[in-house]
Design a protein around this motif. Structure first.
Motif, mmCIF file in Angstrom:
data_model
loop_
_atom_site.group_PDB
_atom_site.id
_atom_site.type_symbol
_atom_site.label_atom_id
_atom_site.label_comp_id
_atom_site.label_asym_id
_atom_site.label_seq_id
_atom_site.Cartn_x
_atom_site.Cartn_y
_atom_site.Cartn_z
ATOM 1 N N ARG A 84 49.617 39.317 5.499
ATOM 2 C CA ARG A 84 49.105 38.584 4.341
ATOM 3 C C ARG A 84 47.984 39.336 3.631
ATOM 4 N NH1 ARG A 84 48.013 32.533 6.251
ATOM 5 N NH2 ARG A 84 47.625 32.333 3.999
ATOM 6 N N GLY A 85 47.779 40.607 4.011
ATOM 7 C CA GLY A 85 46.824 41.436 3.293
ATOM 8 C C GLY A 85 45.470 41.603 3.953
ATOM 9 N N LEU A 86 45.309 41.132 5.195
ATOM 10 C CA LEU A 86 44.022 41.271 5.880
ATOM 11 C C LEU A 86 43.984 42.596 6.636
ATOM 12 C CD1 LEU A 86 41.362 39.714 6.448
ATOM 13 C CD2 LEU A 86 42.406 38.925 8.585
ATOM 14 N N ARG A 87 42.896 43.341 6.486
ATOM 15 C CA ARG A 87 42.702 44.587 7.191
ATOM 16 C C ARG A 87 41.402 44.485 7.996
ATOM 17 N NH1 ARG A 87 47.048 44.173 5.719
ATOM 18 N NH2 ARG A 87 48.221 45.426 4.217
ATOM 19 N N VAL A 88 41.456 44.851 9.275
ATOM 20 C CA VAL A 88 40.346 44.592 10.199
ATOM 21 C C VAL A 88 40.021 45.868 10.980
ATOM 22 C CG1 VAL A 88 39.484 43.070 12.017
ATOM 23 C CG2 VAL A 88 41.244 42.245 10.434
ATOM 24 N N PHE A 89 38.729 46.132 11.172
ATOM 25 C CA PHE A 89 38.291 47.383 11.791
ATOM 26 C C PHE A 89 37.146 47.110 12.768
ATOM 27 C CE2 PHE A 89 39.810 47.848 7.528
ATOM 28 C CZ PHE A 89 40.689 48.916 7.577
ATOM 29 N N GLU A 90 37.210 47.745 13.931
ATOM 30 C CA GLU A 90 36.147 47.657 14.941
ATOM 31 C C GLU A 90 35.393 48.986 14.915
ATOM 32 O OE1 GLU A 90 36.136 44.553 16.409
ATOM 33 O OE2 GLU A 90 37.812 44.344 15.004
ATOM 34 N N VAL A 91 34.201 49.002 14.365
ATOM 35 C CA VAL A 91 33.469 50.249 14.131
ATOM 36 C C VAL A 91 32.265 50.325 15.072
ATOM 37 C CG1 VAL A 91 32.204 51.634 12.461
ATOM 38 C CG2 VAL A 91 34.217 50.337 11.732
ATOM 39 N N ALA A 92 32.301 51.267 16.011
ATOM 40 C CA ALA A 92 31.193 51.493 16.938
ATOM 41 C C ALA A 92 30.279 52.574 16.374
ATOM 42 C CB ALA A 92 31.732 51.911 18.301
ATOM 43 N N PRO A 93 28.997 52.272 16.179
ATOM 44 C CA PRO A 93 28.094 53.197 15.480
ATOM 45 C C PRO A 93 27.436 54.260 16.350
ATOM 46 C CG PRO A 93 26.953 51.177 15.945
ATOM 47 C CD PRO A 93 28.363 50.982 16.439
ATOM 48 N N GLY A 94 27.736 54.269 17.654
ATOM 49 C CA GLY A 94 27.023 55.185 18.532
ATOM 50 C C GLY A 94 25.605 54.707 18.781
ATOM 51 N N SER A 95 24.754 55.572 19.253
ATOM 52 C CA SER A 95 23.358 55.222 19.539
ATOM 53 C C SER A 95 22.500 55.537 18.321
ATOM 54 C CB SER A 95 22.851 56.002 20.756
ATOM 55 O OG SER A 95 23.607 55.677 21.908
ATOM 56 N N VAL A 96 22.169 54.491 17.575
ATOM 57 C CA VAL A 96 21.403 54.619 16.338
ATOM 58 C C VAL A 96 19.971 54.155 16.606
ATOM 59 C CG1 VAL A 96 21.229 53.887 13.933
ATOM 60 C CG2 VAL A 96 23.483 54.229 14.978
ATOM 61 N N ALA A 97 19.008 54.841 16.043
ATOM 62 C CA ALA A 97 17.607 54.449 16.212
ATOM 63 C C ALA A 97 17.322 53.194 15.398
ATOM 64 C CB ALA A 97 16.688 55.582 15.769
ATOM 65 N N THR A 98 17.191 52.056 16.077
ATOM 66 C CA THR A 98 16.910 50.770 15.444
ATOM 67 C C THR A 98 15.861 50.030 16.266
ATOM 68 O OG1 THR A 98 18.601 49.559 16.698
ATOM 69 C CG2 THR A 98 19.311 50.629 14.640
ATOM 70 N N ASP A 99 15.431 48.880 15.757
ATOM 71 C CA ASP A 99 14.494 48.057 16.532
ATOM 72 C C ASP A 99 15.121 47.640 17.861
ATOM 73 O OD1 ASP A 99 12.702 48.228 14.457
ATOM 74 O OD2 ASP A 99 13.128 46.232 13.650
ATOM 75 N N MET A 145 53.516 43.603 2.995
ATOM 76 C CA MET A 145 52.664 43.327 1.842
ATOM 77 C C MET A 145 51.804 44.548 1.541
ATOM 78 S SD MET A 145 49.995 40.186 1.269
ATOM 79 C CE MET A 145 49.164 39.985 -0.300
ATOM 80 N N ALA A 146 51.532 44.786 0.282
ATOM 81 C CA ALA A 146 50.702 45.916 -0.114
ATOM 82 C C ALA A 146 49.269 45.735 0.365
ATOM 83 C CB ALA A 146 50.728 46.060 -1.637
ATOM 84 N N ASP A 147 48.587 46.854 0.539
ATOM 85 C CA ASP A 147 47.175 46.799 0.919
ATOM 86 C C ASP A 147 46.370 46.143 -0.200
ATOM 87 O OD1 ASP A 147 47.507 48.131 3.373
ATOM 88 O OD2 ASP A 147 47.430 50.081 2.382
ATOM 89 N N PRO A 148 45.279 45.463 0.163
ATOM 90 C CA PRO A 148 44.443 44.845 -0.880
ATOM 91 C C PRO A 148 43.772 45.898 -1.756
ATOM 92 C CG PRO A 148 43.382 44.701 1.277
ATOM 93 C CD PRO A 148 44.767 45.204 1.517
ATOM 94 N N ALA A 149 43.323 45.473 -2.910
ATOM 95 C CA ALA A 149 42.625 46.374 -3.823
ATOM 96 C C ALA A 149 41.293 46.797 -3.212
ATOM 97 C CB ALA A 149 42.384 45.674 -5.154
ATOM 98 N N PRO A 150 40.729 47.907 -3.647
ATOM 99 C CA PRO A 150 39.391 48.294 -3.170
ATOM 100 C C PRO A 150 38.390 47.160 -3.367
ATOM 101 C CG PRO A 150 40.384 50.088 -4.403
ATOM 102 C CD PRO A 150 41.293 48.908 -4.568
ATOM 103 N N ALA A 151 37.474 47.042 -2.422
ATOM 104 C CA ALA A 151 36.507 45.946 -2.456
ATOM 105 C C ALA A 151 35.524 46.117 -3.616
ATOM 106 C CB ALA A 151 35.753 45.882 -1.140
ATOM 107 N N ALA A 194 43.943 33.682 0.451
ATOM 108 C CA ALA A 194 44.385 32.979 -0.759
ATOM 109 C C ALA A 194 44.391 33.891 -1.975
ATOM 110 C CB ALA A 194 43.480 31.770 -1.016
ATOM 111 N N ARG A 195 43.563 34.954 -1.921
ATOM 112 C CA ARG A 195 43.516 35.914 -3.029
ATOM 113 C C ARG A 195 44.412 37.126 -2.782
ATOM 114 N NH1 ARG A 195 37.883 34.415 -2.732
ATOM 115 N NH2 ARG A 195 37.467 36.187 -1.354
ATOM 116 N N GLY A 196 45.116 37.127 -1.664
ATOM 117 C CA GLY A 196 46.016 38.235 -1.365
ATOM 118 C C GLY A 196 45.498 39.228 -0.348
ATOM 119 N N GLY A 197 44.345 38.926 0.257
ATOM 120 C CA GLY A 197 43.846 39.780 1.328
ATOM 121 C C GLY A 197 42.396 40.174 1.168
#
Length: 275
Positions: free
Chosen positions: A178-193, A1-7, A133-136
């Protein structure tokens, strides 16, 4: 199946502060309408105001990601007001005390797992069927170095972030056709609360700029990294440009969690590396 359209639209959890807030505002700056979700309504209102100032539509979603009914209602509201959600970014997360598991508070331990794993599961359970249902569509989990390596403390966070990567691999395998694309993104050590409260970061002076995470998530939203679906991505080393260069020659199991053989004579070598 083709990749979904840009979000065109995104739902971002944990969007009231930290990395989630930065991602929500970065996506708005990139032209997406955004539904920021968190428990702190006052902070969410500030995020929504910034999204609108960027000329985009914002839908404030006040919900606890561990509450199934609240998540379903939030997804329904976002879908209705945005005309569908194309991108889910799971940035809500907590961490437990930096102690060995036998010294951990059981309630804090389990709450960490609930927020960091049950939350993304409930969001996927409510939203992914609508995407399919919308294609991904696309899902981004805010992963961690704790997803790929052991930790001497914060065992609940270690367990949860590892489980999150497994959930992402499942979503990729079950939904890719079915058009689902999934990513595990590790942000490194970011200055947050959150990192400010962690003893392991006491005295740290060098932090990973949050803009690196925003850049990768924005590229994902645009569909530029669909060839990397199912991957563990760490923004301290990975950029949209480097990931696009890696993808064409990558093996089918690239950037996946695997048990390694114990040497050339390990009888499990073929089983461990062949699937």
């Amino acid at each position: 199946m083709a990749d979904p359209a840009p979000a065109r639209t995104a739902l971002v959890t944990g969007a009231s502060r930290g990395i989630g807030r930065a991602v929500a505002l970065g996506l708005a700056a990139a032209g997406l309408d955004v539904a920021p979700l968190a428990r702190d309504v006052a902070r969410l209102d500030d995020v929504a105001a910034a999204v609108r100032a960027a000329g985009r539509h914002a839908v404030v979603l006040a919900a606890d990601v561990t509450d199934a009914d609240a998540v379903r209602a939030a997804v329904e509201q976002a879908e209705t007001e945005l005309g569908g959600v194309d991108l889910l970014v799971d940035a809500a997360g907590v961490i437990d005390a930096e102690v060995p598991a036998w010294e951990a508070d059981p309630d804090e331990w389990w709450r960490t797992v609930e927020v960091d794993v049950r939350g993304p599961f409930l969001l996927a359970h409510a939203l992914v069927p609508r995407m399919l249902a919308r294609g991904g569509g696309r899902v981004v989990h805010l992963a961690s170095g704790a997803s790929s390596h052991e930790m001497p403390g914060s065992s609940a966070y270690n367990v949860a972030k590892t489980a999150l990567v497994r959930l992402g691999a499942h979503l990729h395998d079950a939904g890719h056709a079915r058009g689902l694309r999934v990513f595990e993104v590790a942000p490194g050590s970011v200055a947050t609360d959150m990192t400010a409260s962690m003893p392991m970061h006491a005295g740290r002076t060098e932090w990973t700029p949050v803009e690196r995470t925003v850049d990768v998530v924005t590229a994902i939203a645009r569909g530029e990294l669909d060839a990397c679906s199912g991957w563990f991505v760490r923004v301290t080393a990975d950029t949209p440009t480097s990931l696009r260069a890696l993808a064409p020659g990558a093996p089918a199991n690239a950037r996946r969690l695997r048990v390694l053989p114990a040497g050339a004579g390990d009888p499990l070598t073929e089983e461990l590396t062949g699937r």
